[in-house]
Design a protein around this motif. Sequence first.
Motif, mmCIF file in Angstrom:
data_model
loop_
_atom_site.group_PDB
_atom_site.id
_atom_site.type_symbol
_atom_site.label_atom_id
_atom_site.label_comp_id
_atom_site.label_asym_id
_atom_site.label_seq_id
_atom_site.Cartn_x
_atom_site.Cartn_y
_atom_site.Cartn_z
ATOM 1 N N MET A 138 0.846 -1.187 0.000
ATOM 2 C CA MET A 138 0.000 0.000 0.000
ATOM 3 C C MET A 138 0.893 1.253 0.000
ATOM 4 O O MET A 138 1.797 1.384 0.818
ATOM 5 C CB MET A 138 -0.903 0.022 1.234
ATOM 6 N N ALA A 139 0.654 2.158 -0.943
ATOM 7 C CA ALA A 139 1.463 3.373 -1.035
ATOM 8 C C ALA A 139 1.146 4.321 0.113
ATOM 9 O O ALA A 139 0.003 4.383 0.582
ATOM 10 C CB ALA A 139 1.207 4.064 -2.370
ATOM 11 N N TRP A 140 2.153 5.038 0.540
ATOM 12 C CA TRP A 140 1.968 6.029 1.595
ATOM 13 C C TRP A 140 1.276 7.282 1.060
ATOM 14 O O TRP A 140 1.505 7.699 -0.076
ATOM 15 C CB TRP A 140 3.313 6.423 2.159
ATOM 16 N N ALA A 141 0.493 7.915 1.932
ATOM 17 C CA ALA A 141 -0.055 9.238 1.638
ATOM 18 C C ALA A 141 1.047 10.274 1.863
ATOM 19 O O ALA A 141 2.067 9.997 2.508
ATOM 20 C CB ALA A 141 -1.248 9.520 2.549
ATOM 21 N N GLN A 142 0.833 11.478 1.358
ATOM 22 C CA GLN A 142 1.866 12.498 1.460
ATOM 23 C C GLN A 142 2.213 12.825 2.913
ATOM 24 O O GLN A 142 3.388 13.029 3.246
ATOM 25 C CB GLN A 142 1.417 13.777 0.738
ATOM 26 N N HIS A 143 1.206 12.883 3.797
ATOM 27 C CA HIS A 143 1.504 13.228 5.188
ATOM 28 C C HIS A 143 2.349 12.148 5.858
ATOM 29 O O HIS A 143 3.133 12.446 6.769
ATOM 30 C CB HIS A 143 0.211 13.460 5.975
ATOM 31 N N GLN A 144 2.221 10.903 5.418
ATOM 32 C CA GLN A 144 3.045 9.835 5.976
ATOM 33 C C GLN A 144 4.489 9.953 5.494
ATOM 34 O O GLN A 144 5.435 9.777 6.273
ATOM 35 C CB GLN A 144 2.452 8.476 5.584
ATOM 36 N N PHE B 147 6.106 12.803 7.341
ATOM 37 C CA PHE B 147 6.449 12.417 8.700
ATOM 38 C C PHE B 147 7.727 11.588 8.718
ATOM 39 O O PHE B 147 8.620 11.816 9.540
ATOM 40 C CB PHE B 147 5.296 11.616 9.315
ATOM 41 N N TYR B 148 7.814 10.640 7.806
ATOM 42 C CA TYR B 148 9.032 9.826 7.700
ATOM 43 C C TYR B 148 10.269 10.706 7.502
ATOM 44 O O TYR B 148 11.289 10.567 8.184
ATOM 45 C CB TYR B 148 8.897 8.835 6.542
ATOM 46 N N ASN B 149 10.199 11.610 6.545
ATOM 47 C CA ASN B 149 11.329 12.479 6.254
ATOM 48 C C ASN B 149 11.695 13.359 7.444
ATOM 49 O O ASN B 149 12.859 13.732 7.624
ATOM 50 C CB ASN B 149 11.023 13.358 5.043
ATOM 51 N N ASN C 277 -0.348 10.358 15.455
ATOM 52 C CA ASN C 277 -1.182 10.440 14.255
ATOM 53 C C ASN C 277 -0.361 10.997 13.089
ATOM 54 O O ASN C 277 -0.741 11.931 12.407
ATOM 55 C CB ASN C 277 -2.428 11.295 14.492
ATOM 56 N N TRP C 278 0.809 10.372 12.899
ATOM 57 C CA TRP C 278 1.729 10.753 11.831
ATOM 58 C C TRP C 278 2.135 12.220 11.924
ATOM 59 O O TRP C 278 2.206 12.946 10.939
ATOM 60 C CB TRP C 278 1.133 10.444 10.453
ATOM 61 N N GLY C 279 2.374 12.661 13.163
ATOM 62 C CA GLY C 279 2.857 14.019 13.383
ATOM 63 C C GLY C 279 1.794 15.095 13.342
ATOM 64 O O GLY C 279 2.095 16.281 13.447
ATOM 65 N N ARG C 280 0.526 14.704 13.237
ATOM 66 C CA ARG C 280 -0.546 15.687 13.077
ATOM 67 C C ARG C 280 -1.328 15.982 14.358
ATOM 68 O O ARG C 280 -2.178 16.870 14.369
ATOM 69 C CB ARG C 280 -1.519 15.211 11.997
#
Length: 248
Positions: free
Chosen positions: A1-7, A10-12, A41-44
Amino acid sequence: MAWAQHQTDFYNKVWTSVQKVARDIGVSAEIIFAQLALESNWGRSELTRTANNFGGIKAVGDQPYVIRRTREVFNGVSQYVQARFRRYDSVQEGIEGYGKFITENPRYRSFIGANNLDAELAAIQASGYATDPQYSAKLKRVIDNMPFQSSGTGSAPNTTGNSFLDSLQNGIIDFATTDNGAQMGDLLNGVTDTVTGPFKWVEETFTMRNGSRLISIVIGIALIIVAIVVLANSSDSLKLEAPSPVGA
């Protein structure tokens, strides 16, 4: 499953710090990343954005804190409560705060002492880090969806999009994790303090390992030479710069 932009964002934002903490405390970077992703929540989350608290760390004593509402599960019943959470001054401090919390709390000794990812997942669930009975399963889903080859404690490289380079990169990691990864750490650590790009990645990979066989130097240098040749023939790989972050 591809990551969404916010994910991806967050990784970066956190991955370099996560790797350092993982090496410091001796657990897989992937599981730390998954915890911070879920807890923030992925940095949100507001707690993350206003207090740099990625791990849902509670404040004790006179530590700086903020009061936030949080969901807890007691006797199988989910409910919201008000709690004091630790406030940190920066992203780096917040992630290091997670590591300090884990190492200073005796109930996480089995987590730190676990010898593989499955054991770490079981230990963090049993430790009570979160009251959610599905906590370890949720962590596993995050880890399974991470867009790179899992590579053990403190290390997980970005994929390059080039199948040959990815295979070569994974081969270097596999080599570094064996006994033949000997002496490469000391050798590379002494000569690459100021380099970046693929050389820096190789140095960071090997310095995480221990060993004592001279043959490792020969094999490691051969792998590096092959990598240099391939990169030199790639139109976008001529610059000795830090590897591009995921999604860049």
